[in-house]
Design a protein around this motif. Structure first.
Motif, short mmCIF file in Angstrom:
data_model
loop_
_atom_site.label_atom_id
_atom_site.label_comp_id
_atom_site.label_asym_id
_atom_site.label_seq_id
_atom_site.Cartn_x
_atom_site.Cartn_y
_atom_site.Cartn_z
N LEU A 126 7.76 -0.83 -0.61
CA LEU A 126 7.16 -0.01 -1.71
C LEU A 126 6.18 -1.24 -2.44
O LEU A 126 5.19 -0.69 -3.02
N PRO A 127 6.27 -2.57 -2.24
CA PRO A 127 5.42 -3.41 -2.88
C PRO A 127 4.06 -3.36 -2.19
O PRO A 127 2.69 -3.67 -2.80
N LEU A 128 3.83 -2.82 -1.07
CA LEU A 128 2.64 -2.78 -0.33
C LEU A 128 1.77 -1.33 -0.70
O LEU A 128 0.49 -1.36 -0.34
N VAL A 129 2.48 -0.34 -1.40
CA VAL A 129 1.76 0.64 -1.63
C VAL A 129 0.47 0.36 -2.42
O VAL A 129 0.68 -0.17 -3.46
N GLY A 130 -0.82 1.00 -2.08
CA GLY A 130 -1.84 0.61 -3.08
C GLY A 130 -2.46 -0.40 -2.26
O GLY A 130 -3.82 -0.72 -2.83
N HIS A 131 -2.05 -1.20 -1.27
CA HIS A 131 -2.77 -2.20 -0.84
C HIS A 131 -3.08 -1.91 0.62
O HIS A 131 -2.26 -1.49 1.39
N GLY A 132 -4.33 -2.07 1.08
CA GLY A 132 -4.61 -1.96 2.44
C GLY A 132 -4.54 -0.44 2.90
O GLY A 132 -5.00 0.37 2.07
N LYS A 133 -4.06 -0.27 4.04
CA LYS A 133 -3.82 1.44 4.62
C LYS A 133 -2.59 2.09 4.12
O LYS A 133 -2.45 3.13 4.20
N MET A 134 -1.61 1.34 3.07
CA MET A 134 -0.40 1.94 2.68
C MET A 134 -0.68 2.79 1.66
O MET A 134 -1.26 2.24 0.53
#
Length: 288
Positions: A126-134
């Motif tokens: 969830l913390p990766l949402v909005g970062h890179g391809k996530m």
């Protein structure tokens, strides 16, 4: 009193069983397997895909169903093999109580395994949402998440009811494991082809014939409406299977009309029917 103590004892044995520990580890590692598969073979991926693939199906592979089929066939089978079920009956517990305790324990294990996957996925990714391809893959509002999640959880409960029915009727863990796996794969074949059922209709079925003068005539058979009704029932029955629901949740295909809203009710129906059938057979089964 006695019923509550029996259920607590069954839940305690499940939680202490090494087979359940292995299933928990498998479901905890599955989010990372999903993640690396997307990184290796996908151009992009979303939190939605990661969340519901693990508790539904990864493509055509019923990983969660496979874990449950093995777990919930071996646990009751081990109880029969070790004489635990027999001892419960000698202690005065009714067969219906013994069966329902096993069914509730299986349903709890199914939900717990899903929650392990969901918690690990949310905590790590969830913390990766909005970062890179996530990306999120869906609006992160209550209903967009709650309805598919509820469908997945109740599909797991339906899985548990089916596998418990098989295991408690056969009483042999090897035979139960084989049959549960066969039913799982057969159900996934139906699930993968369920969408094709929506493209078939008998409402516009026409029969053409030529009379004695050579003129061509057409008419709609009276049985067309009956066939259409039977076909609709078949589509509902196929989508009542947890395998079909998991495939369609995974695909994001909810049918026409929107079957997703019906999945929770269909799962509850499947659970009730399988529990009723299993209970009726187990009460009359010779356990000598």
């Amino acid at each position: 009193g006695r019923v509550r103590n029996l259920l607590r004892a069954d839940l305690r044995r499940m939680l202490r069983w090494r087979g359940f520990h292995g299933a928990v580890i498998a479901m905890a590692l599955l989010p990372f397997v999903n993640f690396f598969l997307y990184r290796a073979f996908g151009s992009g991926f979303s939190l939605q895909e990661l969340l519901f693939n693990g508790v539904a199906a990864i493509g055509a592979y019923p990983v969660y169903g496979l874990v449950l089929a093995i777990l919930l066939s071996l646990f009751p089978g081990t109880e029969f093999h070790d004489g635990t079920i027999h001892n419960k009956l000698i202690a005065g517990h009714r067969r219906g109580t013994v069966y329902l305790s096993q069914a509730i324990t299986a349903a709890a294990a199914a939900v717990l395994l899903q929650l392990v996957y969901l918690v690990v996925t949310a905590a790590v990714f969830l913390p990766l949402v909005g970062h890179g391809k996530m990306t999120a893959g869906f609006p992160l509002d209550g209903w967009s998440v709650a309805l598919p999640l509820l469908s997945c959880l109740l599909a797991g409960v339906a899985y548990a009811a089916i596998f418990t029915m098989v295991s408690m009727i056969l009483t042999n863990r090897s035979a139960a494991a084989v049959l549960c796996l066969v039913l799982l794969m057969g159900g996934f074949v139906l699930g993968l082809n369920a969408i094709s059922l929506d493209g078939t209709s008998f409402q516009n079925s026409l029969v053409f014939y030529t009379d004695q003068s050579g003129a061509l005539h057409e008419y709609r058979p009276l049985c067309a409406s009956t066939l259409e009704g039977l076909w609709t029932i078949l589509k509902v029955l196929v989508r009542a299977l947890p395998t079909t629901q998991c495939v369609e949740i995974n695909r994001g295909i909810y049918g026409t009309p929107n079957y997703l809203s019906l999945f929770p009710l269909l799962s509850l129906g499947t659970t009730a029917v399988c529990t009723g059938v299993g209970l009726a057979v187990f009460r009359r089964k010779d356990l000598q």
